[in-house]
Design a protein around this motif. Structure first.
Motif, PDB file in Angstrom:
ATOM      1  N   VAL A 189      10.809 -18.146  -7.172  1.00 47.88           N
ATOM      2  CA  VAL A 189      11.688 -17.350  -6.793  1.00 47.88           C
ATOM      3  C   VAL A 189      11.296 -15.794  -7.233  1.00 47.88           C
ATOM      4  CG1 VAL A 189      14.097 -16.397  -6.482  1.00 47.88           C
ATOM      5  CG2 VAL A 189      13.734 -18.877  -6.197  1.00 47.88           C
ATOM      6  N   THR A 190      11.109 -15.903  -8.293  1.00 48.96           N
ATOM      7  CA  THR A 190      10.714 -14.379  -9.320  1.00 48.96           C
ATOM      8  C   THR A 190       9.530 -13.811  -8.698  1.00 48.96           C
ATOM      9  OG1 THR A 190      10.174 -15.487 -11.079  1.00 48.96           O
ATOM     10  CG2 THR A 190      12.355 -14.633 -11.152  1.00 48.96           C
ATOM     11  N   ALA A 191       8.422 -14.694  -8.552  1.00 49.04           N
ATOM     12  CA  ALA A 191       7.101 -14.417  -8.112  1.00 49.04           C
ATOM     13  C   ALA A 191       7.069 -14.052  -6.734  1.00 49.04           C
ATOM     14  CB  ALA A 191       6.286 -15.259  -8.392  1.00 49.04           C
ATOM     15  N   ALA A 192       7.871 -14.372  -5.753  1.00 50.11           N
ATOM     16  CA  ALA A 192       7.962 -14.200  -4.317  1.00 50.11           C
ATOM     17  C   ALA A 192       8.043 -12.857  -4.121  1.00 50.11           C
ATOM     18  CB  ALA A 192       9.210 -14.907  -3.612  1.00 50.11           C
ATOM     19  N   GLU A 193       7.318 -12.249  -2.852  1.00 49.64           N
ATOM     20  CA  GLU A 193       7.259 -10.874  -2.482  1.00 49.64           C
ATOM     21  C   GLU A 193       8.660 -10.796  -1.938  1.00 49.64           C
ATOM     22  OE1 GLU A 193       4.977  -8.745  -2.475  1.00 49.64           O
ATOM     23  OE2 GLU A 193       3.615  -9.814  -3.531  1.00 49.64           O
ATOM     24  N   THR A 194       9.126  -9.378  -1.863  1.00 50.73           N
ATOM     25  CA  THR A 194      10.659  -9.130  -1.373  1.00 50.73           C
ATOM     26  C   THR A 194      10.253  -8.290   0.119  1.00 50.73           C
ATOM     27  OG1 THR A 194      10.778  -7.291  -2.674  1.00 50.73           O
ATOM     28  CG2 THR A 194      11.651  -9.374  -3.522  1.00 50.73           C
ATOM     29  N   GLN A 195       9.196  -8.500   0.674  1.00 48.97           N
ATOM     30  CA  GLN A 195       9.144  -7.615   1.869  1.00 48.97           C
ATOM     31  C   GLN A 195       9.575  -8.651   2.980  1.00 48.97           C
ATOM     32  OE1 GLN A 195       7.880  -4.438   2.002  1.00 48.97           O
ATOM     33  NE2 GLN A 195       7.979  -4.912  -0.267  1.00 48.97           N
ATOM     34  N   PRO A 196      10.249  -8.099   3.872  1.00 45.12           N
ATOM     35  CA  PRO A 196      10.768  -9.053   5.060  1.00 45.12           C
ATOM     36  C   PRO A 196       9.430  -9.603   5.901  1.00 45.12           C
ATOM     37  CG  PRO A 196      11.903  -6.782   4.955  1.00 45.12           C
ATOM     38  CD  PRO A 196      10.715  -6.756   3.996  1.00 45.12           C
ATOM     39  N   GLU A 197       8.554  -9.206   6.074  1.00 47.87           N
ATOM     40  CA  GLU A 197       7.420  -9.554   6.694  1.00 47.87           C
ATOM     41  C   GLU A 197       7.037 -11.018   6.129  1.00 47.87           C
ATOM     42  OE1 GLU A 197       7.231  -6.486   5.973  1.00 47.87           O
ATOM     43  OE2 GLU A 197       8.299  -5.683   7.605  1.00 47.87           O
ATOM     44  N   PHE A 198       7.097 -10.945   4.638  1.00 52.03           N
ATOM     45  CA  PHE A 198       6.300 -11.870   3.923  1.00 52.03           C
ATOM     46  C   PHE A 198       7.272 -13.168   3.899  1.00 52.03           C
ATOM     47  CE2 PHE A 198       6.006 -14.215  -0.014  1.00 52.03           C
ATOM     48  CZ  PHE A 198       4.483 -14.409  -0.070  1.00 52.03           C
ATOM     49  N   ILE A 199       8.495 -12.799   3.856  1.00 54.11           N
ATOM     50  CA  ILE A 199       9.752 -13.883   3.647  1.00 54.11           C
ATOM     51  C   ILE A 199       9.691 -14.571   5.206  1.00 54.11           C
ATOM     52  CG2 ILE A 199      11.893 -14.499   3.532  1.00 54.11           C
ATOM     53  CD1 ILE A 199      10.353 -13.905   0.682  1.00 54.11           C
ATOM     54  N   ALA A 200       9.684 -13.753   6.098  1.00 53.28           N
ATOM     55  CA  ALA A 200       9.539 -14.374   7.551  1.00 53.28           C
ATOM     56  C   ALA A 200       8.330 -15.145   7.843  1.00 53.28           C
ATOM     57  CB  ALA A 200       9.454 -13.269   8.514  1.00 53.28           C
ATOM     58  N   ALA A 201       7.172 -14.794   7.374  1.00 53.78           N
ATOM     59  CA  ALA A 201       5.984 -15.609   7.508  1.00 53.78           C
ATOM     60  C   ALA A 201       6.223 -16.928   6.692  1.00 53.78           C
ATOM     61  CB  ALA A 201       4.830 -14.942   6.979  1.00 53.78           C
ATOM     62  N   LEU A 202       6.689 -16.915   5.333  1.00 54.74           N
ATOM     63  CA  LEU A 202       6.756 -17.942   4.697  1.00 54.74           C
ATOM     64  C   LEU A 202       7.709 -19.137   5.489  1.00 54.74           C
ATOM     65  CD1 LEU A 202       7.624 -16.992   1.118  1.00 54.74           C
ATOM     66  CD2 LEU A 202       5.370 -18.088   1.982  1.00 54.74           C
ATOM     67  N   LEU A 203       8.727 -18.553   5.889  1.00 53.75           N
ATOM     68  CA  LEU A 203       9.797 -19.250   6.839  1.00 53.75           C
ATOM     69  C   LEU A 203       9.130 -19.866   8.037  1.00 53.75           C
ATOM     70  CD1 LEU A 203      13.074 -17.039   6.580  1.00 53.75           C
ATOM     71  CD2 LEU A 203      12.725 -19.573   5.535  1.00 53.75           C
TER      72      LEU A 203
END
Length: 108
Positions: free
Chosen positions: A61-75
């Motif tokens: 969790v702490t290593a994850a990017e906090t950019q919306p596009e990055f999280i959307a791509a992961l999902l």
């Protein structure tokens, strides 16, 4: 932005993040994902780390990017993952066995 939690003013903290007060979080996910977390703990043990499922999750969790596009791509990648995608990777007999502290978890 807060998700169902009141905003709090952060007091200065001392020490490392992993040593701060704890919050319990209920996570519900497929068995294969849970097995994958166990594999990650065993992988850390193979690298000489003594850790827990909680610490591995916190590290991810702490290593994850906090950019919306990055999280959307992961999902999107997770939601498209075929049902058997993790099965082979979860069979890692080359990794050490790790016993979690506390009572043994039962398999359904």
């Amino acid at each position: 932005m807060s998700i169902g939690r009141p905003e709090r003013l952060a007091a200065p903290k001392r020490g490392n993040t992993w040593q701060q007060p704890r919050r319990n979080t209920l996570v519900s996910w497929p068995d294969e994902v849970d097995q994958r977390l166990d594999i990650l703990v065993r992988t850390a043990a193979a690298a000489g780390e003594q850790t827990s499922r909680s610490q591995v999750l916190a590290a991810l969790v702490t290593a994850a990017e906090t950019q919306p596009e990055f999280i959307a791509a992961l999902l999107h990648a997770y939601r498209r993952l075929p049902a058997d995608a993790l099965a082979q990777g979860n069979l890692r007999e080359d990794l050490p066995t790790v016993r979690a502290p506390g009572p043994a978890r039962t398999q359904p």
